[in-house]
Design an enzyme around this catalytic site. Structure first.
Site, PDB file in Angstrom:
ATOM      1  N   ASP A 261       0.819  -1.199   0.000  1.00 20.80           N
ATOM      2  CA  ASP A 261       0.000   0.000   0.000  1.00 20.80           C
ATOM      3  C   ASP A 261       0.860   1.260   0.000  1.00 20.80           C
ATOM      4  OD1 ASP A 261      -2.698   1.337   0.474  1.00 20.80           O
ATOM      5  OD2 ASP A 261      -1.582   2.023   2.236  1.00 20.80           O
TER       6      ASP A 261
ATOM      7  N   GLU B  53       1.258  -0.245  -4.977  1.00 23.71           N
ATOM      8  CA  GLU B  53       0.481   0.961  -5.216  1.00 23.71           C
ATOM      9  C   GLU B  53       1.480   2.102  -5.110  1.00 23.71           C
ATOM     10  OE1 GLU B  53      -3.221   3.614  -3.463  1.00 23.71           O
ATOM     11  OE2 GLU B  53      -1.914   2.520  -2.102  1.00 23.71           O
TER      12      GLU B  53
END
Length: 641
Positions: A281, A314
């Site tokens: 993330d 990401e």
């Protein structure tokens, strides 16, 4: 499936942690546990026990055990205790804290940590070695919203039948309260207790492997949540106090103790739990590209030979260099944003960067990977964003129309079907998503054409609950739809249990009516992908994408994109998201493998790409597209050498 405790062929796995509570054998018939704790800001540490014993039977606890300092802030102790023992660390004779490397918190992040035996679970599908990346079709889900590990397990056969080849679990690391997204985790080694036990999580993964499904986990290494993180009290050097993130102080990845803590966390999920990959993330918020490469090197050096393990980023920076050697893919926000603007017309927030010529940006995504490869981005204060990406394989990009962020970070958590005014247009965009050689990702219940919201939910209490609720409402004040304070007050309270309930898909998964129609559409497209495309995707490369325009030179919401597949076949996708048909002068000379709406091929044969359509065909030769005289090519994206 036979009982895992009685299968002689089952295997058991444990990642030997260099810190935390680690079973270390037995002495005089009693199990032994080694405790190791990094507390450089403390002078003295004790292990404080809440249960006795080698059996965790709730008997009289051991007396507090002094830990021995071993240098560089480390403390160690050995105790005659085993699985089930509950413990905390007492720092400098005062505050008692959970183990930052706790394997389980049965009473939540504010309760004691539990000693576990990772080898208690016997794996039934130990032969599973994963799947090559190009075979991946991801289904992102929230474990709590689907009823815990048991609820997810019950859905796995239907997902495998749908054509999904991987499920991706939103973060499981322990966070405060019964419900939440998981991105505010504070104990990164402990699976959230509200979803089930660690062995039940292993059972979910084992079951998935038996069905041919990979299982990925979303990990958050750029920050800790605001409630339940004690690291700053006993390990101040863990954080960089000169750098703030939107969520608090940032971990200091220049310290080897911090790097090791997160590297071991990655290896722990991949080895002890047998996850097939990680989605990292907000890698841009980590701010340390060398450590990201180090993480990848550690993982690939420690994973068994022949096992497929995948690392996905990401990364708002569109750092193509990380995808060249160290990471399999990146979530392609550029693809989502361009398609979202084309489908909804929205142009605020980060959609500002895609409001001008969205079809051209989509064409560049299909031909080269990223839309932003160093150009100034309006949503980034006009600063350059991204790096050249045309040299990367098509599989280096994960494409999606919906995910937890793009739905849940909206004020009311609306699904795309609620925002798009035409189901045919949404189906056409979905066909593009599912049939492009990039890696498709679906969000839970998307395959049923769901209109149920997925909203941001937490279970904070007191002042923190008030701050989260009001802070979220302030975030939307800059959007025109929420300039009225009264409308902002209607934004759902994340802490209200009804917000979680409204975001949880129904347990009834009957396939009838509208749900059946959408499910059949997804299943058909994924069957085409699996049978005709996936075997040819290993070395697929883009051949370009053509944007079409009307006779006055204005972009139409239409394009044609082509890829050369592994065996030399050419995949062509023709997409028209506009309200009118687009003239074409080329009849597909190969096999039409998918079309939406039905009988779109008939109109293509007559020289028209219908409105709200997507048609895919395969041919052995590179088609030479000619456009009717009343529509001309005004923008073509050619892959760069």
């Amino acid at each position: 499936m036979s009982s895992p405790m009685h299968d002689p062929h089952a295997r058991r796995y444990m990642h030997c942690l260099p810190f935390g509570a680690q079973l270390s054998g037995a002495a005089r018939g009693k199990p032994q546990t080694r405790f190791r704790f990094w507390a450089p800001s403390c002078q003295a540490v004790q292990v404080v026990f809440e249960t006795a014993s080698d059996a965790g039977d709730g008997g009289a606890p051991f007396a507090p055990l002094d830990m021995t300092p071993t240098g560089n802030g480390w403390f160690e102790a050995q105790a005659p205790c085993g699985p089930g023992t509950l413990y905390r660390y007492r720092i400098d004779g005062g505050q008692e804290v959970p183990d930052p490397a706790s394997r389980f918190q049965p009473q939540g992040v504010h309760g004691p940590s539990a000693v576990l035996d990772p080898r208690a679970y016997a794996w039934q599908h130990a032969h599973w070695m994963g799947r090559p990346w190009e075979e991946t079709v991801i289904y992102e889900l929230h474990v709590g919203a689907l009823g815990g590990y048991g609820g997810v397990s019950a859905r796995l056969p239907a997902l495998a039948e749908l054509g999904v080849t991987a499920i991706e679990l939103m973060p499981l690391n322990d966070y405060p309260g019964e419900r939440g997204w998981g991105y505010d985790g504070v104990l990164l080694y402990a699976p959230h207790a509200a979803y089930g036990t660690p062995d039940e999580l292993k059972g979910l993964i084992d079951t998935a492997h038996g069905l041919g499904l990979q299982v990925f986990i979303d990990v958050v290494y750029n920050h800790f949540g605001p409630d339940g993180n004690w690291l700053g009290e006993y390990a101040k050097p863990f954080f960089r106090h000169d750098v703030k993130t939107p969520w608090g102080v940032a971990p200091d990845f220049d310290r080897f103790e911090v790097r090791d803590f997160f590297c071991d966390n990655a290896l722990y999920w991949l080895t002890e739990y047998r996850f097939d990959g990680l989605r990292i993330d907000a890698a841009h918020a980590i701010g340390n590209a060398p450590w990201l490469r180090e993480l990848s090197d550690h993982v690939h050096a420690r994973i068994e030979t022949g096992r497929h393990v995948h690392l996905v980023l990401e990364n708002d920076r569109n750092a193509a260099n990380l995808l060249e050697t160290h990471f399999d893919a990146q979530w392609n926000d550029d693809a989502h944003h361009a398609l979202h603007v084309l489908l909804t017309g929205e142009n605020e927030g980060y959609y500002r960067s895609y409001a001008a010529h969205p079809i051209r940006k989509l064409a560049r995504v299909l031909a080269e990977g990223f839309a932003y490869q160093g150009e100034a981005s309006p949503a980034h204060a006009g600063q350059p964003r991204g790096e050249p990406s045309a040299h990367l394989p098509t599989s280096a990009f994960v494409v999606f129309l919906q995910n937890h962020d793009q739905i849940g970070n909206r004020a009311f958590g609306e699904r795309l079907r609620k925002l798009c005014d035409d189901d045919d247009a949404l189906r056409a965009a979905t066909a593009l998503q599912l049939l492009t050689p990039q890696i498709p990702l679906l969000f839970m219940d998307e395959e049923y054409g769901s209109t149920q919201p997925f909203q941001y939910f937490t279970a904070y209490t007191g002042d923190l609950a008030d701050a989260v609720r009001e802070g979220r409402r302030r975030e939307f004040a800059a959007f025109s739809a929420f300039s009225d304070p009264a409308r902002r007050e209607r934004i759902p309270d994340p802490n209200d249990v009804r917000t979680f309930a409204n975001s949880s898909p129904p347990l009834d998964t009957r396939q009838d009516g509208d749900r059946l129609e959408w499910m059949h559409f997804y299943k058909s497209a994924l069957a085409v992908r699996a049978r005709l495309l996936t075997p040819r995707l290993r070395r697929a490369n883009a051949l370009g994408a053509t944007v079409l325009a009307d006779d006055t030179g204005n972009d139409l919401a239409a394009l044609v994109a082509r890829w050369r597949l592994d065996d030399g076949a050419i995949l062509t996708l023709a997409l028209n998201l506009g309200r009118e048909g687009v003239p074409l002068n080329h009849e597909p000379d190969g096999m039409v493998v998918f079309e939406t709406p039905a009988r779109a091929r008939d109109r293509i044969d007559n020289g028209v790409l219908p409105a709200r359509s997507c048609v895919a065909w395969l041919t052995g030769d590179v088609p030479d597209y000619a456009i009717h005289h009343d529509a001309r090519v005004v923008h073509r994206v050619e892959p760069q050498a």
